[in-house]
Design a protein around this motif. Structure first.
Motif, PDB file in Angstrom:
ATOM      1  N   VAL A 192       0.840  -1.201   0.000  1.00 26.98           N
ATOM      2  CA  VAL A 192       0.000   0.000   0.000  1.00 26.98           C
ATOM      3  C   VAL A 192       0.873   1.248   0.000  1.00 26.98           C
ATOM      4  CG1 VAL A 192      -1.627   1.345   1.369  1.00 26.98           C
ATOM      5  CG2 VAL A 192      -2.023  -1.098   1.029  1.00 26.98           C
ATOM      6  N   CYS A 193       1.931   1.233   0.806  1.00 22.57           N
ATOM      7  CA  CYS A 193       2.840   2.392   0.845  1.00 22.57           C
ATOM      8  C   CYS A 193       3.474   2.631  -0.525  1.00 22.57           C
ATOM      9  CB  CYS A 193       3.925   2.174   1.901  1.00 22.57           C
ATOM     10  SG  CYS A 193       3.346   2.311   3.604  1.00 22.57           S
ATOM     11  N   GLU A 194       3.861   1.558  -1.192  1.00 20.04           N
ATOM     12  CA  GLU A 194       4.452   1.710  -2.522  1.00 20.04           C
ATOM     13  C   GLU A 194       3.466   2.348  -3.487  1.00 20.04           C
ATOM     14  OE1 GLU A 194       7.526  -2.102  -2.506  1.00 20.04           O
ATOM     15  OE2 GLU A 194       5.600  -2.222  -3.536  1.00 20.04           O
ATOM     16  N   LEU A 195       2.233   1.856  -3.482  1.00 21.47           N
ATOM     17  CA  LEU A 195       1.233   2.408  -4.397  1.00 21.47           C
ATOM     18  C   LEU A 195       0.942   3.874  -4.090  1.00 21.47           C
ATOM     19  CD1 LEU A 195      -1.220  -0.624  -4.541  1.00 21.47           C
ATOM     20  CD2 LEU A 195      -0.004   0.339  -6.494  1.00 21.47           C
ATOM     21  N   VAL A 196       0.785   4.202  -2.821  1.00 18.32           N
ATOM     22  CA  VAL A 196       0.428   5.570  -2.441  1.00 18.32           C
ATOM     23  C   VAL A 196       1.566   6.534  -2.721  1.00 18.32           C
ATOM     24  CG1 VAL A 196      -0.150   7.043  -0.477  1.00 18.32           C
ATOM     25  CG2 VAL A 196      -1.258   4.819  -0.727  1.00 18.32           C
ATOM     26  N   GLN A 197       2.802   6.095  -2.484  1.00 14.99           N
ATOM     27  CA  GLN A 197       3.946   6.997  -2.635  1.00 14.99           C
ATOM     28  C   GLN A 197       4.426   7.122  -4.077  1.00 14.99           C
ATOM     29  OE1 GLN A 197       6.863   5.298   0.014  1.00 14.99           O
ATOM     30  NE2 GLN A 197       6.201   6.541   1.737  1.00 14.99           N
ATOM     31  N   ARG A 198       4.181   6.098  -4.891  1.00 14.84           N
ATOM     32  CA  ARG A 198       4.882   6.040  -6.154  1.00 14.84           C
ATOM     33  C   ARG A 198       3.989   6.048  -7.394  1.00 14.84           C
ATOM     34  NH1 ARG A 198       9.857   4.852  -4.618  1.00 14.84           N
ATOM     35  NH2 ARG A 198      10.573   4.360  -6.694  1.00 14.84           N
ATOM     36  N   THR A 199       2.691   5.875  -7.241  1.00 13.48           N
ATOM     37  CA  THR A 199       1.807   5.869  -8.407  1.00 13.48           C
ATOM     38  C   THR A 199       1.649   7.282  -8.955  1.00 13.48           C
ATOM     39  OG1 THR A 199       0.612   3.963  -7.537  1.00 13.48           O
ATOM     40  CG2 THR A 199      -0.480   5.244  -9.256  1.00 13.48           C
ATOM     41  N   ASN A 200       1.768   7.425 -10.275  1.00 12.25           N
ATOM     42  CA  ASN A 200       1.652   8.738 -10.909  1.00 12.25           C
ATOM     43  C   ASN A 200       0.554   8.773 -11.965  1.00 12.25           C
ATOM     44  OD1 ASN A 200       3.858  10.299  -9.669  1.00 12.25           O
ATOM     45  ND2 ASN A 200       5.174   8.756 -10.597  1.00 12.25           N
ATOM     46  N   GLN A 201       0.638   7.880 -12.960  1.00 20.08           N
ATOM     47  CA  GLN A 201      -0.280   7.963 -14.086  1.00 20.08           C
ATOM     48  C   GLN A 201      -1.733   7.742 -13.677  1.00 20.08           C
ATOM     49  OE1 GLN A 201       0.939   5.858 -17.681  1.00 20.08           O
ATOM     50  NE2 GLN A 201       2.964   5.583 -16.807  1.00 20.08           N
ATOM     51  N   LEU A 202      -1.957   6.795 -12.778  1.00 19.12           N
ATOM     52  CA  LEU A 202      -3.310   6.498 -12.321  1.00 19.12           C
ATOM     53  C   LEU A 202      -3.459   6.822 -10.839  1.00 19.12           C
ATOM     54  CD1 LEU A 202      -3.926   3.179 -14.285  1.00 19.12           C
ATOM     55  CD2 LEU A 202      -4.837   5.452 -14.798  1.00 19.12           C
ATOM     56  N   ASN A 203      -2.920   7.966 -10.456  1.00 17.88           N
ATOM     57  CA  ASN A 203      -3.128   8.521  -9.111  1.00 17.88           C
ATOM     58  C   ASN A 203      -4.227   9.571  -9.267  1.00 17.88           C
ATOM     59  OD1 ASN A 203      -3.097  10.023  -6.736  1.00 17.88           O
ATOM     60  ND2 ASN A 203      -0.873   9.840  -6.484  1.00 17.88           N
ATOM     61  N   PHE A 204      -5.449   9.233  -8.853  1.00 24.11           N
ATOM     62  CA  PHE A 204      -6.601  10.058  -9.192  1.00 24.11           C
ATOM     63  C   PHE A 204      -6.650  11.361  -8.401  1.00 24.11           C
ATOM     64  CE2 PHE A 204      -7.466   6.051 -11.010  1.00 24.11           C
ATOM     65  CZ  PHE A 204      -8.375   6.250 -12.032  1.00 24.11           C
ATOM     66  N   SER A 205      -6.209  11.353  -7.154  1.00 25.68           N
ATOM     67  CA  SER A 205      -6.213  12.592  -6.367  1.00 25.68           C
ATOM     68  C   SER A 205      -4.950  13.404  -6.590  1.00 25.68           C
ATOM     69  CB  SER A 205      -6.350  12.275  -4.877  1.00 25.68           C
ATOM     70  OG  SER A 205      -5.164  11.673  -4.380  1.00 25.68           O
ATOM     71  N   GLY A 206      -3.908  12.777  -7.141  1.00 25.14           N
ATOM     72  CA  GLY A 206      -2.636  13.462  -7.327  1.00 25.14           C
ATOM     73  C   GLY A 206      -1.839  13.633  -6.053  1.00 25.14           C
ATOM     74  N   ARG A 207      -2.325  13.076  -4.956  1.00 26.95           N
ATOM     75  CA  ARG A 207      -1.637  13.248  -3.674  1.00 26.95           C
ATOM     76  C   ARG A 207      -0.484  12.265  -3.518  1.00 26.95           C
ATOM     77  NH1 ARG A 207      -7.069  13.045   0.093  1.00 26.95           N
ATOM     78  NH2 ARG A 207      -7.868  15.151  -0.318  1.00 26.95           N
ATOM     79  N   LYS A 208       0.493  12.675  -2.714  1.00 17.73           N
ATOM     80  CA  LYS A 208       1.571  11.804  -2.261  1.00 17.73           C
ATOM     81  C   LYS A 208       1.655  11.930  -0.736  1.00 17.73           C
ATOM     82  CE  LYS A 208       3.075  10.225  -6.206  1.00 17.73           C
ATOM     83  NZ  LYS A 208       4.375  10.539  -6.769  1.00 17.73           N
TER      84      LYS A 208
END
Length: 622
Positions: free
Chosen positions: A465-481
């Motif tokens: 979960v930490c990897e997805l939240v910290q590192r997702t860009n293209q399909l990060n819908f809120s744009g948050r990190k």
């Protein structure tokens, strides 16, 4: 060119050496100037440096994704005299901004030499500017400068043809294979306006199975012509699949124009002068031609030197087939036993006239009959073909071993030629797939047997979960990190539902590919954060999640809304939401009213549970 100036000697414990001899690529007549460096597969530099657990600074403050950087290892022969030795860390990849401007190889080598001399000077000045200004971008000045050079060269490519091939040459010093994914892609961050993925050339994706020892694969221009020919900014990346600690030595990663041998040029000119077209396919008889003996009469032996002749023709792009009076099953079994079956296209084995079989081979290959050459030991068969098929060159079996020297069989030493046989086979397979699915992409997905599980997160999911939240860009819908403490705080908050998404298909499991923070109101569902791996992009996983959250056994949502904030990198997420019919509201959320059955999918299997169900089960158990 490789980023050797970021190498850290004290972090390398040993230096690889080749354990098997190999003949390296001789180098192209021309090649492009490319800067290959270490990158992260979900890079959001420099913003991610403060929030990502995997960030480790290299000398220029960029993220270290190779154990010691890139080491110039002169133990490995190559066209440049060295290899770039690397050990990949987690999420590491080797990447270059693409440019396809071809220059003489000597000029590119001189440019690389000059850049290597200037890099330490620029790095030193950049470190001083970084300390004075506090702006981290000064720390990687040499990288930024070479990227600008690359961009300048990319613009010059407009007046040039597309390179002949992209050569991938490396050495695997480990005792186990490594699977690499090659990706050539349009870099949307460098395009002045927003374009949807369907408006851009399709990325080039290749899976490379690199066994221990030497490896080389040449991609012909046909593979990347559409992407490179668009003249849009592009990038190239090689990423180990599921391999942390992959140890490789890169010898060549270049767009090239091959060298031309003077003898080959002269022979081609002589052919043109005589107006005799080069041959595209050699058709062989079997009995007492490719092998000694008659198959129907007993055992046969492959003639010495035959396999080498066929391999040499194949490397030049000369196709191979057979025309034989034999039992088809027995003949194919013997070809398979001799290691020849893979080279033979559209064999004609039966009892009819060989002239008819040759016409059928030419038709299946979609080439002219005069582009065939026929080799047979039997004078009767040679005469029958010569009389029935005027214009075809017919040779006795005594000419077989000298075929590589024949003026009409010189072919071209290109990547396309090396792959021509496989391209014919791929075309055949493609036709079969097209007949099965037509233009129905959904039916193709159905055939993949996609399964999706959506469930509340568990303690063992934390790292992913930490990897997805910290590192997702293209399909990060809120744009948050989020930093790790912020993630832990979110996961401890009882007012919102938390879900992970697990996906698999008939090719294997993708593992956990998504994470979602949502809340259920009396009439609808609000999704505050949603991160989805780009590995499952285009598989309708977003739609599966929306259907799961809005259609529960005892409750139907009347609306769904998603927190979406546009960034430079999540245009793919915006395109998905637009396709799903979500429209912006005044509060910044995208919203859509629902009727029963919205978002249902019948070509995948979706299962799972709900956060409320788990909480209720725990309450009852307590």
């Amino acid at each position: 060119m490789f980023e050797f100036d970021k190498y850290e000697r004290d972090k390398q414990t040993f230096r690889a050496r080749p354990t098997t001899a190999y003949t390296p690529f001789e180098g192209g007549e021309k090649r492009a100037f490319l800067l290959w460096g270490e990158h992260c597969i979900e890079c959001a530099a420099p913003d991610c440096y403060a929030s990502c657990d995997l960030y480790h600074a290299r000398p220029d403050m960029r993220c270290r994704r190779f154990d010691f950087g890139m080491f110039k290892n002169r133990n490995f022969p190559s066209s440049t005299g060295y290899g770039a030795e690397v050990i990949f860390r987690r999420w590491g990849k080797i990447e270059a901004r693409g440019n396809a401007t071809l220059m003489p190889s000597d000029r590119v080598r001189a440019l690389e030499w000059m850049a290597g001399l200037l890099a330490p000077v620029v790095n030193g000045l950049g470190r001083v500017a970084h300390r004075v200004s506090g702006d981290i971008r000064w720390a990687y000045s040499s990288f930024a400068l070479l990227e600008r050079v690359n961009g300048f060269l990319h613009k010059r490519a407009d007046a040039q043809p597309v390179p002949e091939a992209f050569v991938i040459e490396l050495y695997n010093p480990m005792d186990r294979p490594v699977t690499l994914q090659l990706l050539m892609f349009i870099d949307r961050s460098r395009i002045g306006r927003t374009l949807r993925p369907d408006q851009l050339p399709t990325p080039v994706v290749r899976k490379l199975e690199v066994g221990p020892g030497y490896f080389r694969e040449d991609l012909p221009r046909e593979v990347f012509q559409t992407l490179i020919g668009s003249r849009l900014p592009f990038g190239i990346a090689l990423t180990p699949l599921g391999e942390e600690g992959a140890h490789l030595v890169f010898l060549t990663l270049d767009f090239v124009e091959y060298r031309r041998a003077p003898a080959q040029v002269a022979e081609n000119a002589a052919i043109e002068a005589r107006k005799v077209p080069p041959a595209k396919c050699v058709v062989f008889d079997l009995d007492n031609t490719l092998w000694d003996g008659v198959l129907l009469e007993g055992d046969v032996q492959l003639r010495s030197g035959v396999l080498d002749v066929i391999r040499r023709l194949d490397e030049r792009g000369i196709l191979v087939s057979v025309a034989s009076k034999n039992a088809p099953e027995d003949a194919m079994e013997k070809l398979r036993a001799f290691g020849l079956e893979e080279y033979v296209l559209f064999p004609s084995i039966g009892w009819g006239p060989k002239s008819e079989g040759l016409r059928e081979i030419a038709k299946n290959l979609n080439i002219g009959i005069d582009a065939l050459m026929f080799v047979d030991d039997n004078p009767f068969e040679r005469d029958e073909v010569a009389r029935s098929v005027p214009g075809m060159e017919v040779l006795p079996d005594s000419a077989l071993l000298s075929l590589p020297d024949h003026p009409r069989l010189q072919g071209m030493a290109t990547a396309e030629s090396r792959m021509r046989r496989s391209l014919y086979r791929q075309a055949m397979e493609r036709q079969v797939a097209a007949a099965a699915f037509g233009e129905n992409y959904i039916e193709f997905l159905r055939s993949c047997g996609i399964t999706v599980e959506i469930r509340p997160d568990r303690p063992e999911d934390l790292e992913r979960v930490c990897e997805l939240v910290q590192r997702t860009n293209q399909l990060n819908f809120s744009g948050r990190k989020y930093s790790r403490p912020e993630i832990l705080e979110l996961l401890a908050e009882p007012s919102r539902e938390r879900y992970v998404i697990i996906c698999a298909d008939r090719y294997g499991s993708y593992g956990i590919v998504g994470f979602c923070l949502a809340s259920r109101t009396e009439e609808g569902v609000r999704i505050d954060d949603f991160m989805l791996s780009c590995r499952v992009q285009g598989k309708f996983i977003e739609q599966a999640l929306l259907h799961h959250l809005t259609h529960r056994p005892d409750w139907q949502a009347k609306f769904v809304e998603i927190n979406f904030r546009r960034t430079e990198r999540n245009g793919a997420a915006q395109a998905v939401l637009s396709k799903l019919g979500l429209a912006p509201e005044q509060d910044g959320y995208l919203r859509r009213a629902l009727t029963p059955g919205e978002f249902a999918l019948d070509f995948m299997t979706v299962s799972g549970s709900y956060a409320g169900d788990v909480a209720e089960a725990e309450r009852l158990a307590g």
